[in-house]
Design an enzyme around this catalytic site. Structure first.
Site, short mmCIF file in Angstrom:
data_model
loop_
_atom_site.label_atom_id
_atom_site.label_comp_id
_atom_site.label_asym_id
_atom_site.label_seq_id
_atom_site.Cartn_x
_atom_site.Cartn_y
_atom_site.Cartn_z
N ASP A 220 0.84 -1.19 0.00
CA ASP A 220 0.00 0.00 0.00
C ASP A 220 0.88 1.24 0.00
O ASP A 220 1.90 1.30 0.70
CB ASP A 220 -0.90 -0.03 1.25
CG ASP A 220 -1.96 1.05 1.21
OD1 ASP A 220 -3.05 0.78 0.69
OD2 ASP A 220 -1.69 2.17 1.72
N ASN A 228 -3.11 13.22 -3.00
CA ASN A 228 -4.31 13.67 -3.71
C ASN A 228 -4.80 15.01 -3.18
O ASN A 228 -5.20 15.89 -3.96
CB ASN A 228 -5.43 12.62 -3.56
CG ASN A 228 -5.27 11.46 -4.52
OD1 ASN A 228 -4.69 11.60 -5.59
ND2 ASN A 228 -5.77 10.30 -4.14
N HIS A 233 -5.75 14.94 -7.99
CA HIS A 233 -5.90 13.54 -8.36
C HIS A 233 -5.09 13.17 -9.60
O HIS A 233 -4.71 12.00 -9.77
CB HIS A 233 -7.38 13.22 -8.58
CG HIS A 233 -8.17 13.18 -7.30
ND1 HIS A 233 -8.18 12.09 -6.47
CD2 HIS A 233 -8.94 14.13 -6.70
CE1 HIS A 233 -8.95 12.34 -5.42
NE2 HIS A 233 -9.42 13.57 -5.54
N ASP A 237 -2.78 10.03 -9.76
CA ASP A 237 -2.79 8.99 -10.81
C ASP A 237 -1.39 8.75 -11.35
O ASP A 237 -1.00 7.60 -11.61
CB ASP A 237 -3.72 9.42 -11.95
CG ASP A 237 -5.19 9.30 -11.57
OD1 ASP A 237 -5.49 8.70 -10.53
OD2 ASP A 237 -6.03 9.83 -12.33
N GLU A 263 -4.98 2.52 -3.88
CA GLU A 263 -3.51 2.59 -3.90
C GLU A 263 -2.87 1.30 -3.40
O GLU A 263 -1.70 1.28 -3.00
CB GLU A 263 -3.02 3.77 -3.05
CG GLU A 263 -3.27 3.66 -1.56
CD GLU A 263 -4.64 4.15 -1.12
OE1 GLU A 263 -4.79 4.46 0.07
OE2 GLU A 263 -5.56 4.23 -1.96
#
Length: 341
Positions: A220, A228, A233, A237, A263
């Site tokens: 993770d 973010n 965002h 990404d 994630e």
């Protein structure tokens, strides 16, 4: 010109390729057959038809190359093909060697215009040809097989071979694309969760028979929400994309990597013990720490490793890996925790 099909996507790309191939083949066929009719058979009327067809087809090819109007070009291809076929049928008075060429119409028409328009167009043309032949039957001379008839048979068979080979190639590519889309995460390019579930179960079944170790890793991105919130965002990404690239570079070819959700990533390491998996994952952890990312971001990953136990289900194995990942998060992040065996 085939490179121009890169301007199309999905089914359109296959249609564009077929248009280019069909037009190129038609141009070559008309040119070769026209020359044969001049040199070998001295049939100048048929040769004129062949050369006219070559000019018309070349014009459509140039138009499509410049405009990329797929629907218009598809109808033009079918229209030129119908015009040439019917002209040939009329000039040959509906004899069998001319009818063979009409069999080229269905594969081209159905592929370019779809099954509904293809069915109507082929049905109308076939009805017309059958009616014409029926009306001309009383005027047919006794049948005879000539060199020209034999060449017609060879040409039709060759054309069919090219068309159906192209169709099969396009079908296989379309199926591969569909399969890729159904098993791949669109953002990262790694396996998606559905495919990971299948792969994990397949590996468990295989390792039940082989008795070799099988390890899974849940990892993770640490503090991903902050990325973010602070950078947006789109940056988030991009971080996921870069992380996926690091995973691909660090894992072995025999391993399976996928996006588990958000994630979080799942890594499946066949025939790999806990210690060996730890070595592989530590390499990935260090690579992540030194990665060059947008906005000079520094990221880290937390890992939970679990090695499969005999008779353990996939859910139980994943639960132990998830518990180990939670422990890695709770104890400070940017670390690897092994699930107890």
């Amino acid at each position: 010109m085939l490179k121009q099909t890169g301007r199309f996507t999905g089914a359109s790309r296959h249609q564009a390729r077929l248009i280019y191939v069909v037009l190129t083949l038609m141009t070559l066929y008309f040119g070769v057959i026209g020359t044969l009719n001049v040199v070998v058979f001295q049939d100048y009327l048929v040769a004129a038809l062949d050369y006219a067809g070559a000019v018309a087809v070349t014009a459509v090819l140039v138009y499509f190359h410049r405009s990329t109007q797929l629907a218009v070009a598809s109808w033009l291809v079918v229209g030129v093909l119908i015009a040439v076929l019917l002209s040939f049928v009329h000039m040959a008075d509906g004899r069998a060697y001319s009818l063979m060429w009409v069999t080229l119409l269905p594969p081209v028409t159905f592929f370019l215009l779809g099954r509904h328009a293809g069915a109507w167009i082929c049905g109308l043309i076939f009805t017309y040809v059958c009616t014409f032949v029926y009306l001309r039957l009383p005027y047919w001379p006794p049948a005879e097989v000539t060199i020209g008839s034999l060449l017609n048979i060879i040409e039709v068979l060759t054309a069919h071979w090219f068309l159906f080979r192209l169709y099969e190639r396009s079908r296989a590519e379309a199926f591969a694309e569909l399969e890729h889309l159904s098993t791949t995460d669109p953002l990262t390019g790694l396996l998606n969760r559905s495919r990971l579930d299948s792969v994990l179960q397949e590996e468990i079944n295989r390792h039940q028979r082989s008795g070799q170790p099988l390890s899974v890793v849940l990892c993770d991105l640490d503090h991903f929400k902050r990325i973010n919130d602070n950078y947006g965002h789109l940056t988030g990404d991009q971080v996921l994309i870069e992380t996926a690239a690091l995973i691909r570079e660090s894992m072995r070819k025999t391993d399976h990597s996928g996006r588990w959700g958000g994630e979080e990533f799942l890594l499946i390491c066949p025939d790999t013990s806990t210690d060996a998996t730890h070595t592989i994952i530590d390499k990935l952890r260090r690579a992540t720490a030194g990665a060059s990312l947008p906005h000079a971001l520094q990221i880290s990953l937390s890992f939970g490793i679990a090695t499969w136990r005999a008779s353990e289900s996939s859910d139980q194995l994943l639960k132990r890996a998830d518990d180990a990942l939670y422990e890695a998060k709770r104890s400070g992040r940017d670390r690897i925790v092994l699930a107890p065996q």
